[in-house]
Enzyme design. Structure first.
Site, short mmCIF file in Angstrom:
data_model
loop_
_atom_site.label_atom_id
_atom_site.label_comp_id
_atom_site.label_asym_id
_atom_site.label_seq_id
_atom_site.Cartn_x
_atom_site.Cartn_y
_atom_site.Cartn_z
N HIS A 59 -3.39 6.88 2.91
CA HIS A 59 -3.78 5.58 2.37
C HIS A 59 -5.17 5.27 2.89
O HIS A 59 -5.45 5.42 4.08
CB HIS A 59 -2.76 4.52 2.81
N ASN B 266 -10.12 -0.57 0.47
CA ASN B 266 -8.65 -0.48 0.40
C ASN B 266 -8.18 -1.03 -0.95
O ASN B 266 -8.32 -2.22 -1.21
CB ASN B 266 -8.08 -1.30 1.57
N CYS C 288 0.82 -1.23 0.00
CA CYS C 288 0.00 0.00 0.00
C CYS C 288 0.85 1.27 0.00
O CYS C 288 0.35 2.35 -0.31
CB CYS C 288 -0.96 -0.01 1.18
O1 UT7 Z 1 -3.36 -1.81 3.93
C1 UT7 Z 1 -3.33 -2.55 5.14
C2 UT7 Z 1 -4.62 -3.28 5.27
N1 UT7 Z 1 -5.04 -3.67 6.55
C3 UT7 Z 1 -5.71 -2.90 7.43
O2 UT7 Z 1 -5.86 -1.72 7.31
C4 UT7 Z 1 -6.33 -3.61 8.59
C5 UT7 Z 1 -6.27 -2.89 9.88
N2 UT7 Z 1 -7.21 -3.48 10.80
C6 UT7 Z 1 -8.53 -3.18 10.79
O3 UT7 Z 1 -8.96 -2.38 9.98
C7 UT7 Z 1 -9.43 -3.80 11.82
O4 UT7 Z 1 -8.65 -4.56 12.75
C8 UT7 Z 1 -10.53 -4.72 11.20
C9 UT7 Z 1 -11.56 -3.84 10.44
C10 UT7 Z 1 -9.92 -5.73 10.27
C11 UT7 Z 1 -11.27 -5.46 12.30
O5 UT7 Z 1 -11.79 -4.58 13.26
P1 UT7 Z 1 -11.62 -4.92 14.81
O6 UT7 Z 1 -12.32 -3.84 15.54
O7 UT7 Z 1 -10.15 -5.08 15.07
O8 UT7 Z 1 -12.44 -6.25 14.94
P2 UT7 Z 1 -11.97 -7.70 15.46
O9 UT7 Z 1 -11.05 -8.32 14.48
O10 UT7 Z 1 -11.51 -7.57 16.88
O11 UT7 Z 1 -13.33 -8.46 15.46
C12 UT7 Z 1 -14.38 -8.12 16.36
C13 UT7 Z 1 -15.52 -9.11 16.16
C14 UT7 Z 1 -15.09 -10.55 16.23
O12 UT7 Z 1 -16.11 -11.29 16.87
P3 UT7 Z 1 -15.96 -11.70 18.42
O13 UT7 Z 1 -14.69 -12.53 18.49
O14 UT7 Z 1 -15.86 -10.41 19.17
O15 UT7 Z 1 -17.21 -12.46 18.67
C15 UT7 Z 1 -15.02 -10.97 14.77
O16 UT7 Z 1 -15.24 -12.35 14.58
O17 UT7 Z 1 -16.10 -8.93 14.86
C16 UT7 Z 1 -16.16 -10.19 14.18
N3 UT7 Z 1 -15.99 -9.94 12.75
C17 UT7 Z 1 -17.02 -9.64 11.94
N4 UT7 Z 1 -18.34 -9.52 12.16
C18 UT7 Z 1 -19.11 -9.19 11.10
C19 UT7 Z 1 -14.83 -9.91 12.04
N5 UT7 Z 1 -15.10 -9.60 10.75
C20 UT7 Z 1 -16.44 -9.43 10.67
C21 UT7 Z 1 -17.31 -9.09 9.62
N6 UT7 Z 1 -18.63 -8.98 9.87
N7 UT7 Z 1 -16.86 -8.85 8.37
#
Ligand code: UT7
Length: 330
Positions: free
Chosen positions: A257, A287, A116
């Site tokens: 980005h 993204n 990125c």
């Molecule tokens: O260019 C580099 C690219 N990468 C990035 O920019 C990624 C940076 N990271 C992020 O943007 C965030 O960490 C995410 C958007 C990927 C995730 O957000 P988060 O607030 O860190 O969520 P999490 O991974 O802690 O997940 C929270 C909950 C989980 O459920 P439990 O364990 O709390 O029951 C996940 O299973 O959300 C659940 N979950 C979803 N629910 C609905 C994860 N993905 C999804 C989804 N829809 N798509």
């Protein structure tokens, strides 16, 4: 002898016609528009068709940038494509773009893989090559067809990414202290496994087993990437401002980005800048990796958010984990 300035002469972008909304995704996997919007700010993304390759999108963006600059492919003697999704492993996407666009066989053509941050790495490289006096006009393109490397069954990653391309034409100017006035590039190679494709490279070629296990798809530790992204982008922004004796308040527009609205909001908070100083289009594209900044830059420019004399700050992070920032005086 004073080094020549290198300026952006034109910008262009392209997004495939097909739009995949959060509502569409919620029919395919266990997710919701509400979850995606509140966690990432994304509402929809563009997805390339089967016969629409990274180089095809790059060509569309490059043509728009050349038109904007009032130049033709014949004027280009350096062509850089920043991408992690070249059409093929071999040859470089830049060579395919050269052929499709009709750029001279005397032009230097190569790809830049810094994920990125690739567009900022490519822009810095092009400007250095131009200020050396050995090249006259460069096309720097960020283009990605991420949809084939995303695991559409993995809800934590697939909702974040999209396809598209953006391009700029760069050339020399005799006017001092204008154009790309500074860059800061770096990488945390010790965090490579936070965002990677585990199999399919020369160290572990794809096998039937690795494909069945989905190890040829992008894998990401979202929370760790988020934290490192905020730290790296904040540092990259602060370093470059300090190097050039500028305060954040002197920046007219930050073009970050476009990975996640929450990451952009965190940077705004750390830099103590209001969100209206940030250009945001992550809601419409998701993204798009190396395409994200040039696509945003083109939209910012064409929508009148950038005026002569303005200072813009570009800032990115990506797999590697790489980071980069650039200051542009228009
Ligand atoms: O260019 C580099 C690219 N990468 C990035 O920019 C990624 C940076 N990271 C992020 O943007 C965030 O960490 C995410 C958007 C990927 C995730 O957000 P988060 O607030 O860190 O969520 P999490 O991974 O802690 O997940 C929270 C909950 C989980 O459920 P439990 O364990 O709390 O029951 C996940 O299973 O959300 C659940 N979950 C979803 N629910 C609905 C994860 N993905 C999804 C989804 N829809 N798509």
């Amino acid at each position: 002898m004073a080094t020549q300035s290198t300026v952006i002469l034109g910008t262009g972008s392209f997004a495939p016609e097909r739009v995949l909304t959060n509502a569409d995704l919620s029919k395919l996997i266990d997710t919701s528009d509400e979850w995606i919007r509140t966690r990432s700010g994304i509402r929809e993304r563009h997805i390339a068709g089967d016969h629409e390759s990274t180089s095809d999108m790059a060509v569309r963006a490059a043509k728009a940038a050349l038109d904007d600059a009032g130049l033709t492919p014949a004027d280009i003697d350096l062509l850089i494509v920043a991408t992690i999704t070249p059409d093929l492993v071999l040859p470089a996407a830049a060579c395919l773009v050269q052929d499709k666009l009709g750029v001279s066989t005397h032009a230097a053509c190569f790809d830049m893989n810094a994920a990125c941050s690739g567009f900022i790495y490519g822009l810095d490289t092009a400007c250095a090559m131009i200020s050396s006096g050995r090249y006259r006009k460069a096309l720097v393109i960020g283009a990605e067809k991420l949809s084939p490397i995303v695991d559409w069954k993995e809800r934590t990653t697939c909702v974040l990414f999209g396809d598209g391309a953006g391009a700029v034409v760069v050339g020399a100017s005799d006017e001092p202290n204008i154009g790309l006035i500074g860059t800061k590039l770096g990488a945390y190679g010790d965090s490579a496994e936070l965002l990677w494709i585990p199999k399919g490279g020369s160290d572990s070629p794809a096998t039937t087993e690795s494909i069945a296990a989905g190890e040829h798809f992008m894998k990401m530790k979202g929370k760790e990437v988020f934290k490192l992204a905020v730290r790296a982008m904040d540092e990259a922004a602060r370093d470059i401002l300090e190097q050039h004796g500028l305060s954040a308040d002197q920046i007219d527009l930050v073009i970050p980005h476009q990975a996640n609205l929450r990451i952009i909001e965190a940077i705004a908070k750390y830099l103590e800048l209001p969100m209206d100083r940030f250009f945001v289009n992550v809601d419409r594209y998701g993204n798009t990796s190396a395409a994200s900044i040039p696509l945003a830059l083109d939209e910012a420019k064409k929508s009148g958010r950038i005026k002569p004399g303005d200072i813009s700050l570009l800032v990115a992070f990506g797999a590697g984990l790489t980071y980069g920032s650039a200051l542009i005086r228009w």
